[in-house]
Design a protein around this motif. Sequence first.
Motif, PDB file in Angstrom:
ATOM      1  N   ASP A  43       0.810  -1.209   0.000  1.00 45.00           N
ATOM      2  CA  ASP A  43       0.000   0.000   0.000  1.00 45.00           C
ATOM      3  C   ASP A  43       0.847   1.264   0.000  1.00 45.00           C
ATOM      4  O   ASP A  43       0.349   2.344  -0.313  1.00 45.00           O
ATOM      5  CB  ASP A  43      -0.929   0.010   1.218  1.00 45.00           C
ATOM      6  N   ASP A  44       2.126   1.151   0.393  1.00 42.74           N
ATOM      7  CA  ASP A  44       3.008   2.313   0.415  1.00 42.74           C
ATOM      8  C   ASP A  44       3.633   2.606  -0.932  1.00 42.74           C
ATOM      9  O   ASP A  44       4.264   3.643  -1.108  1.00 42.74           O
ATOM     10  CB  ASP A  44       4.122   2.104   1.439  1.00 42.74           C
ATOM     11  N   LEU A  45       3.500   1.698  -1.893  1.00 42.43           N
ATOM     12  CA  LEU A  45       4.118   1.875  -3.195  1.00 42.43           C
ATOM     13  C   LEU A  45       3.255   2.743  -4.090  1.00 42.43           C
ATOM     14  O   LEU A  45       2.036   2.798  -3.936  1.00 42.43           O
ATOM     15  CB  LEU A  45       4.350   0.516  -3.859  1.00 42.43           C
ATOM     16  N   PRO A  46       3.850   3.453  -5.058  1.00 43.19           N
ATOM     17  CA  PRO A  46       3.045   4.258  -5.997  1.00 43.19           C
ATOM     18  C   PRO A  46       2.095   3.386  -6.796  1.00 43.19           C
ATOM     19  O   PRO A  46       2.399   2.248  -7.136  1.00 43.19           O
ATOM     20  CB  PRO A  46       4.112   4.894  -6.904  1.00 43.19           C
ATOM     21  N   GLY A  47       0.926   3.945  -7.079  1.00 45.55           N
ATOM     22  CA  GLY A  47      -0.058   3.206  -7.854  1.00 45.55           C
ATOM     23  C   GLY A  47      -1.046   2.432  -7.024  1.00 45.55           C
ATOM     24  O   GLY A  47      -1.785   1.610  -7.544  1.00 45.55           O
ATOM     25  N   ALA A  48      -1.081   2.663  -5.704  1.00 46.22           N
ATOM     26  CA  ALA A  48      -2.053   2.005  -4.826  1.00 46.22           C
ATOM     27  C   ALA A  48      -1.988   0.501  -4.953  1.00 46.22           C
ATOM     28  O   ALA A  48      -2.983  -0.184  -5.155  1.00 46.22           O
ATOM     29  CB  ALA A  48      -3.469   2.509  -5.122  1.00 46.22           C
ATOM     30  N   ALA A  49      -0.781  -0.043  -4.868  1.00 46.85           N
ATOM     31  CA  ALA A  49      -0.568  -1.492  -4.876  1.00 46.85           C
ATOM     32  C   ALA A  49      -1.039  -2.136  -6.172  1.00 46.85           C
ATOM     33  O   ALA A  49      -1.476  -3.275  -6.196  1.00 46.85           O
ATOM     34  CB  ALA A  49      -1.262  -2.146  -3.688  1.00 46.85           C
ATOM     35  N   GLY A  50      -0.988  -1.399  -7.269  1.00 44.19           N
ATOM     36  CA  GLY A  50      -1.382  -1.979  -8.547  1.00 44.19           C
ATOM     37  C   GLY A  50      -0.371  -3.003  -9.024  1.00 44.19           C
ATOM     38  O   GLY A  50       0.810  -2.950  -8.679  1.00 44.19           O
ATOM     39  N   GLN A  51      -0.815  -3.942  -9.797  1.00 45.15           N
ATOM     40  CA  GLN A  51       0.038  -5.004 -10.304  1.00 45.15           C
ATOM     41  C   GLN A  51       0.128  -4.900 -11.813  1.00 45.15           C
ATOM     42  O   GLN A  51      -0.866  -4.644 -12.492  1.00 45.15           O
ATOM     43  CB  GLN A  51      -0.510  -6.381  -9.919  1.00 45.15           C
ATOM     44  N   LEU A  52       1.326  -5.101 -12.321  1.00 43.23           N
ATOM     45  CA  LEU A  52       1.564  -5.097 -13.759  1.00 43.23           C
ATOM     46  C   LEU A  52       1.542  -6.531 -14.247  1.00 43.23           C
ATOM     47  O   LEU A  52       2.338  -7.355 -13.796  1.00 43.23           O
ATOM     48  CB  LEU A  52       2.907  -4.443 -14.085  1.00 43.23           C
ATOM     49  N   ARG A  53       0.641  -6.843 -15.131  1.00 41.86           N
ATOM     50  CA  ARG A  53       0.492  -8.198 -15.653  1.00 41.86           C
ATOM     51  C   ARG A  53       0.909  -8.220 -17.118  1.00 41.86           C
ATOM     52  O   ARG A  53       0.388  -7.463 -17.934  1.00 41.86           O
ATOM     53  CB  ARG A  53      -0.954  -8.692 -15.517  1.00 41.86           C
ATOM     54  N   LEU A  54       1.839  -9.110 -17.433  1.00 43.06           N
ATOM     55  CA  LEU A  54       2.306  -9.271 -18.801  1.00 43.06           C
ATOM     56  C   LEU A  54       1.853 -10.620 -19.334  1.00 43.06           C
ATOM     57  O   LEU A  54       1.870 -11.614 -18.595  1.00 43.06           O
ATOM     58  CB  LEU A  54       3.835  -9.181 -18.858  1.00 43.06           C
ATOM     59  N   PRO A  55       1.437 -10.705 -20.574  1.00 39.88           N
ATOM     60  CA  PRO A  55       1.014 -11.994 -21.117  1.00 39.88           C
ATOM     61  C   PRO A  55       2.168 -12.972 -21.165  1.00 39.88           C
ATOM     62  O   PRO A  55       3.274 -12.633 -21.557  1.00 39.88           O
ATOM     63  CB  PRO A  55       0.506 -11.644 -22.531  1.00 39.88           C
ATOM     64  N   SER A  56       1.888 -14.217 -20.754  1.00 38.74           N
ATOM     65  CA  SER A  56       2.926 -15.237 -20.734  1.00 38.74           C
ATOM     66  C   SER A  56       3.127 -15.897 -22.094  1.00 38.74           C
ATOM     67  O   SER A  56       4.103 -16.605 -22.296  1.00 38.74           O
ATOM     68  CB  SER A  56       2.581 -16.312 -19.697  1.00 38.74           C
ATOM     69  N   GLU A  57       2.225 -15.680 -23.019  1.00 42.44           N
ATOM     70  CA  GLU A  57       2.349 -16.279 -24.331  1.00 42.44           C
ATOM     71  C   GLU A  57       1.680 -15.386 -25.361  1.00 42.44           C
ATOM     72  O   GLU A  57       0.823 -14.569 -25.037  1.00 42.44           O
ATOM     73  CB  GLU A  57       1.725 -17.676 -24.350  1.00 42.44           C
ATOM     74  N   ARG A  58       2.070 -15.542 -26.609  1.00 41.05           N
ATOM     75  CA  ARG A  58       1.482 -14.751 -27.679  1.00 41.05           C
ATOM     76  C   ARG A  58       0.069 -15.235 -27.978  1.00 41.05           C
ATOM     77  O   ARG A  58      -0.243 -16.423 -27.891  1.00 41.05           O
ATOM     78  CB  ARG A  58       2.334 -14.853 -28.936  1.00 41.05           C
ATOM     79  N   ARG A  59      -0.783 -14.313 -28.354  1.00 40.39           N
ATOM     80  CA  ARG A  59      -2.166 -14.651 -28.645  1.00 40.39           C
ATOM     81  C   ARG A  59      -2.384 -14.931 -30.123  1.00 40.39           C
ATOM     82  O   ARG A  59      -3.474 -15.333 -30.515  1.00 40.39           O
ATOM     83  CB  ARG A  59      -3.084 -13.516 -28.184  1.00 40.39           C
ATOM     84  N   ASP A  60      -1.395 -14.705 -30.959  1.00 48.05           N
ATOM     85  CA  ASP A  60      -1.552 -14.984 -32.379  1.00 48.05           C
ATOM     86  C   ASP A  60      -0.334 -15.759 -32.866  1.00 48.05           C
ATOM     87  O   ASP A  60       0.701 -15.801 -32.221  1.00 48.05           O
ATOM     88  CB  ASP A  60      -1.728 -13.693 -33.185  1.00 48.05           C
ATOM     89  N   TRP A  61      -0.475 -16.383 -34.014  1.00 54.06           N
ATOM     90  CA  TRP A  61       0.614 -17.157 -34.598  1.00 54.06           C
ATOM     91  C   TRP A  61       0.488 -17.152 -36.115  1.00 54.06           C
ATOM     92  O   TRP A  61      -0.569 -16.871 -36.677  1.00 54.06           O
ATOM     93  CB  TRP A  61       0.585 -18.600 -34.075  1.00 54.06           C
ATOM     94  N   MET A  62       1.594 -17.489 -36.760  1.00 50.35           N
ATOM     95  CA  MET A  62       1.639 -17.626 -38.212  1.00 50.35           C
ATOM     96  C   MET A  62       2.605 -18.757 -38.545  1.00 50.35           C
ATOM     97  O   MET A  62       3.733 -18.771 -38.058  1.00 50.35           O
ATOM     98  CB  MET A  62       2.082 -16.324 -38.879  1.00 50.35           C
ATOM     99  N   LYS A  63       2.154 -19.702 -39.342  1.00 50.84           N
ATOM    100  CA  LYS A  63       3.007 -20.843 -39.661  1.00 50.84           C
ATOM    101  C   LYS A  63       2.700 -21.342 -41.060  1.00 50.84           C
ATOM    102  O   LYS A  63       1.573 -21.227 -41.561  1.00 50.84           O
ATOM    103  CB  LYS A  63       2.801 -21.972 -38.651  1.00 50.84           C
ATOM    104  N   ALA A  64       3.712 -21.909 -41.676  1.00 48.86           N
ATOM    105  CA  ALA A  64       3.563 -22.513 -43.002  1.00 48.86           C
ATOM    106  C   ALA A  64       3.138 -23.957 -42.859  1.00 48.86           C
ATOM    107  O   ALA A  64       3.515 -24.647 -41.903  1.00 48.86           O
ATOM    108  CB  ALA A  64       4.880 -22.420 -43.759  1.00 48.86           C
ATOM    109  N   GLN A  65       2.345 -24.423 -43.799  1.00 44.35           N
ATOM    110  CA  GLN A  65       1.842 -25.794 -43.793  1.00 44.35           C
ATOM    111  C   GLN A  65       2.107 -26.422 -45.153  1.00 44.35           C
ATOM    112  O   GLN A  65       1.974 -25.775 -46.189  1.00 44.35           O
ATOM    113  CB  GLN A  65       0.341 -25.836 -43.474  1.00 44.35           C
ATOM    114  N   GLY A  66       2.454 -27.714 -45.125  1.00 47.65           N
ATOM    115  CA  GLY A  66       2.707 -28.424 -46.368  1.00 47.65           C
ATOM    116  C   GLY A  66       2.544 -29.914 -46.213  1.00 47.65           C
ATOM    117  O   GLY A  66       2.933 -30.483 -45.186  1.00 47.65           O
ATOM    118  N   SER A  67       1.927 -30.560 -47.194  1.00 48.96           N
ATOM    119  CA  SER A  67       1.725 -32.006 -47.202  1.00 48.96           C
ATOM    120  C   SER A  67       1.524 -32.450 -48.640  1.00 48.96           C
ATOM    121  O   SER A  67       1.603 -31.645 -49.576  1.00 48.96           O
ATOM    122  CB  SER A  67       0.512 -32.386 -46.337  1.00 48.96           C
ATOM    123  N   ASN A  68       1.240 -33.748 -48.798  1.00 55.67           N
ATOM    124  CA  ASN A  68       0.963 -34.256 -50.148  1.00 55.67           C
ATOM    125  C   ASN A  68      -0.363 -33.748 -50.687  1.00 55.67           C
ATOM    126  O   ASN A  68      -0.599 -33.780 -51.896  1.00 55.67           O
ATOM    127  CB  ASN A  68       0.963 -35.781 -50.132  1.00 55.67           C
TER     128      ASN A  68
END
Length: 210
Positions: free
Chosen positions: A66-91
């Motif tokens: 409670d003594d810290l700036p921001g009224a004890a707010g927490q910074l949350r960062l995403p642990s993984e990406r929400r989008d992806w792009m990949k190449a696909q190939g088969s017969n």
Amino acid sequence: MLPLLWLAFSAPPTAIAQLTVPVLQPEVAQRLVDPPRCLAAQCVNGEWQVEAMAAIPAGQRRIGSDDLPGAAGQLRLPSERRDWMKAQGSNARVGLQYGVQALKTAETTLRVSVDTGYRLQGYADDGIASTGPILRGQVEWNQALGQRAQLSQTTRLEAGQRGAYLRNSLLLKVQLQPMLILSSGVELRRDSALAGRNQTDATLKLRYAF
């Protein structure tokens, strides 16, 4: 005036008042001499826990969130990406896929993806009956129904120069016992260019894990 200066310089040291040096408290002196140390293996995600903090000298107040700036707010960062792009190939086909995690909670997940490519072989990989450039889309949805049941749906659609193909599956899983799972579902397939590929299946399975 000169006799007074001569008396001041010739007076013995004991005659001059000594300045008193303040003595540190034992707790403060001990902390300065031997400060608390924090090992990396013990401080990861533990430095903000009261029981994991080093002892402080008596009379000092511990600084809380409670003594810290921001009224004890927490910074949350995403642990993984929400989008992806990949190449696909088969017969059967080649292409590039772009997807996004539209929703992810403890009970619900939703993924959407779009593919562009070229079909090399028809009647394969949930695709149209002809070859050529294609556009594919897929939606995956999972919903937890309490602690023992889960409902999931997967919809795939592919369109090309000669029609479109749709496959939609709906599955319900219920955990009857820790080692016993009951699953039931309905799957629908539709081909706009070939009516013989249209099919609807219903399944009911009981699986026991040994």
